[in-house]
Scaffold this motif. Structure first.
Motif, PDB file in Angstrom:
ATOM      1  N   UNK A   1     -41.086   7.818 -24.075  1.00  0.00           N
ATOM      2  CA  UNK A   1     -41.241   8.167 -22.645  1.00  0.00           C
ATOM      3  C   UNK A   1     -41.615   6.921 -21.832  1.00  0.00           C
ATOM      4  N   UNK A   2     -42.435   6.040 -22.384  1.00  0.00           N
ATOM      5  CA  UNK A   2     -42.793   4.797 -21.696  1.00  0.00           C
ATOM      6  C   UNK A   2     -41.540   3.969 -21.431  1.00  0.00           C
ATOM      7  N   UNK A   3     -40.681   3.853 -22.439  1.00  0.00           N
ATOM      8  CA  UNK A   3     -39.439   3.093 -22.261  1.00  0.00           C
ATOM      9  C   UNK A   3     -38.544   3.767 -21.237  1.00  0.00           C
ATOM     10  N   UNK A   4     -38.518   5.086 -21.235  1.00  0.00           N
ATOM     11  CA  UNK A   4     -37.727   5.830 -20.264  1.00  0.00           C
ATOM     12  C   UNK A   4     -38.225   5.573 -18.838  1.00  0.00           C
ATOM     13  N   UNK A   5     -39.554   5.568 -18.660  1.00  0.00           N
ATOM     14  CA  UNK A   5     -40.127   5.277 -17.343  1.00  0.00           C
ATOM     15  C   UNK A   5     -39.758   3.869 -16.881  1.00  0.00           C
ATOM     16  N   UNK A   6     -39.866   2.910 -17.779  1.00  0.00           N
ATOM     17  CA  UNK A   6     -39.504   1.527 -17.442  1.00  0.00           C
ATOM     18  C   UNK A   6     -38.034   1.455 -17.057  1.00  0.00           C
ATOM     19  N   UNK A   7     -37.183   2.128 -17.799  1.00  0.00           N
ATOM     20  CA  UNK A   7     -35.751   2.120 -17.502  1.00  0.00           C
ATOM     21  C   UNK A   7     -35.461   2.752 -16.146  1.00  0.00           C
ATOM     22  N   UNK A   8     -36.122   3.867 -15.849  1.00  0.00           N
ATOM     23  CA  UNK A   8     -35.937   4.536 -14.555  1.00  0.00           C
ATOM     24  C   UNK A   8     -36.333   3.616 -13.405  1.00  0.00           C
ATOM     25  N   UNK A   9     -37.481   2.974 -13.523  1.00  0.00           N
ATOM     26  CA  UNK A   9     -37.974   2.095 -12.459  1.00  0.00           C
ATOM     27  C   UNK A   9     -37.080   0.870 -12.308  1.00  0.00           C
ATOM     28  N   UNK A  10     -36.648   0.315 -13.428  1.00  0.00           N
ATOM     29  CA  UNK A  10     -35.775  -0.855 -13.399  1.00  0.00           C
ATOM     30  C   UNK A  10     -34.454  -0.512 -12.721  1.00  0.00           C
ATOM     31  N   UNK A  11     -33.909   0.641 -13.041  1.00  0.00           N
ATOM     32  CA  UNK A  11     -32.646   1.076 -12.438  1.00  0.00           C
ATOM     33  C   UNK A  11     -32.808   1.303 -10.939  1.00  0.00           C
ATOM     34  N   UNK A  12     -33.920   1.883 -10.527  1.00  0.00           N
ATOM     35  CA  UNK A  12     -34.171   2.103  -9.100  1.00  0.00           C
ATOM     36  C   UNK A  12     -34.223   0.774  -8.352  1.00  0.00           C
ATOM     37  N   UNK A  13     -34.895  -0.199  -8.919  1.00  0.00           N
ATOM     38  CA  UNK A  13     -34.978  -1.526  -8.295  1.00  0.00           C
ATOM     39  C   UNK A  13     -33.605  -2.184  -8.274  1.00  0.00           C
ATOM     40  N   UNK A  14     -32.888  -2.107  -9.378  1.00  0.00           N
ATOM     41  CA  UNK A  14     -31.556  -2.709  -9.471  1.00  0.00           C
ATOM     42  C   UNK A  14     -30.613  -2.105  -8.429  1.00  0.00           C
ATOM     43  N   UNK A  15     -30.661  -0.807  -8.245  1.00  0.00           N
ATOM     44  CA  UNK A  15     -29.767  -0.148  -7.293  1.00  0.00           C
ATOM     45  C   UNK A  15     -30.104  -0.473  -5.849  1.00  0.00           C
ATOM     46  N   UNK A  16     -31.389  -0.633  -5.540  1.00  0.00           N
ATOM     47  CA  UNK A  16     -31.805  -0.868  -4.162  1.00  0.00           C
ATOM     48  C   UNK A  16     -31.811  -2.353  -3.785  1.00  0.00           C
ATOM     49  N   UNK A  17     -31.818  -3.227  -4.762  1.00  0.00           N
ATOM     50  CA  UNK A  17     -31.940  -4.661  -4.488  1.00  0.00           C
ATOM     51  C   UNK A  17     -30.864  -5.250  -3.583  1.00  0.00           C
ATOM     52  N   UNK A  18     -29.588  -4.921  -3.744  1.00  0.00           N
ATOM     53  CA  UNK A  18     -28.581  -5.518  -2.845  1.00  0.00           C
ATOM     54  C   UNK A  18     -28.858  -5.209  -1.367  1.00  0.00           C
ATOM     55  N   UNK A  19     -29.276  -3.995  -1.063  1.00  0.00           N
ATOM     56  CA  UNK A  19     -29.573  -3.642   0.327  1.00  0.00           C
ATOM     57  C   UNK A  19     -30.803  -4.393   0.837  1.00  0.00           C
ATOM     58  N   UNK A  20     -31.816  -4.532  -0.017  1.00  0.00           N
ATOM     59  CA  UNK A  20     -33.022  -5.274   0.370  1.00  0.00           C
ATOM     60  C   UNK A  20     -32.682  -6.733   0.615  1.00  0.00           C
ATOM     61  N   UNK A  21     -31.909  -7.328  -0.281  1.00  0.00           N
ATOM     62  CA  UNK A  21     -31.527  -8.735  -0.134  1.00  0.00           C
ATOM     63  C   UNK A  21     -30.712  -8.936   1.142  1.00  0.00           C
ATOM     64  N   UNK A  22     -29.779  -8.046   1.406  1.00  0.00           N
ATOM     65  CA  UNK A  22     -28.961  -8.157   2.617  1.00  0.00           C
ATOM     66  C   UNK A  22     -29.814  -8.037   3.876  1.00  0.00           C
ATOM     67  N   UNK A  23     -30.735  -7.086   3.897  1.00  0.00           N
ATOM     68  CA  UNK A  23     -31.597  -6.905   5.070  1.00  0.00           C
ATOM     69  C   UNK A  23     -32.522  -8.102   5.258  1.00  0.00           C
ATOM     70  N   UNK A  24     -33.065  -8.628   4.158  1.00  0.00           N
ATOM     71  CA  UNK A  24     -33.941  -9.801   4.242  1.00  0.00           C
ATOM     72  C   UNK A  24     -33.150 -11.009   4.734  1.00  0.00           C
ATOM     73  N   UNK A  25     -31.939 -11.176   4.236  1.00  0.00           N
ATOM     74  CA  UNK A  25     -31.104 -12.298   4.658  1.00  0.00           C
ATOM     75  C   UNK A  25     -30.752 -12.186   6.139  1.00  0.00           C
TER      76      UNK A  25
END
Length: 160
Positions: A108-132
């Motif tokens: 379950x710990x690994x599953x939580x880490x994977x979920x959080x990592x995926x959420x960050x990975x999916x949202x990162x392009x939009x964050x980077x674009x907005x910051x840029x």
């Protein structure tokens, strides 16, 4: 790595860290959040967000377009935060569930880490674009103020 990509990534990371750090500092200072009586309400979060945007706008002397870019960045960061911590999700309860039994729930710990990592990975392009978009809209002297703010660290604020 190309200079503009590197600068964009640094700006995005810097903006994320700055806004996130200010949010954490505010929750601790105001007596809520991790060390107090629970997380900030939506109204408190909106008030805090507006205060940060006003302060940054004032310190950087942002024009209307630059302020719109800053608001868009804040909106994008908020969306990322919500995808990272969905409604009804309580990190403390999630962590407590890992040690609820006689053995640590590593799966379950690994599953939580994977979920959080995926959420960050999916949202990162939009964050980077907005910051840029925000950072690139700043005049050179405003960009220097942002760099100076980031160099001072989280304890010294704008006037350091």
């Amino acid at each position: 790595m190309r200079t503009w990509i590197k600068n964009t990534l640094i700006a995005a990371l810097g903006a994320s860290v700055a806004l996130g750090g200010m949010a954490v500092a505010s929750t601790v200072r105001d007596g809520c959040g991790w060390h107090g009586h629970g997380s900030m309400s939506e109204a408190d979060m909106a008030k805090f967000r507006e205060r940060i945007i006003d302060r940054a706008s004032s310190e950087l002397s942002l024009d209307a377009t630059q302020r719109q870019h800053l608001v868009a960045l804040a909106d994008t960061l908020q969306a990322q935060r919500q995808s990272f911590m969905p409604a009804g999700s309580h990190p403390r309860e999630q962590l407590q569930s890992l040690i609820a039994g006689e053995r640590f729930d590593a799966a379950r710990a690994q599953s939580l880490v994977s979920e959080k990592t995926e959420a960050v990975r999916n949202a990162s392009p939009a964050v980077i674009a907005a910051a840029a978009t925000f950072y690139d809209s700043l005049r050179p002297e405003q960009q220097q103020k942002v760099r100076d703010f980031m160099a001072r660290g989280r304890h010294h604020g704008w006037r350091g």
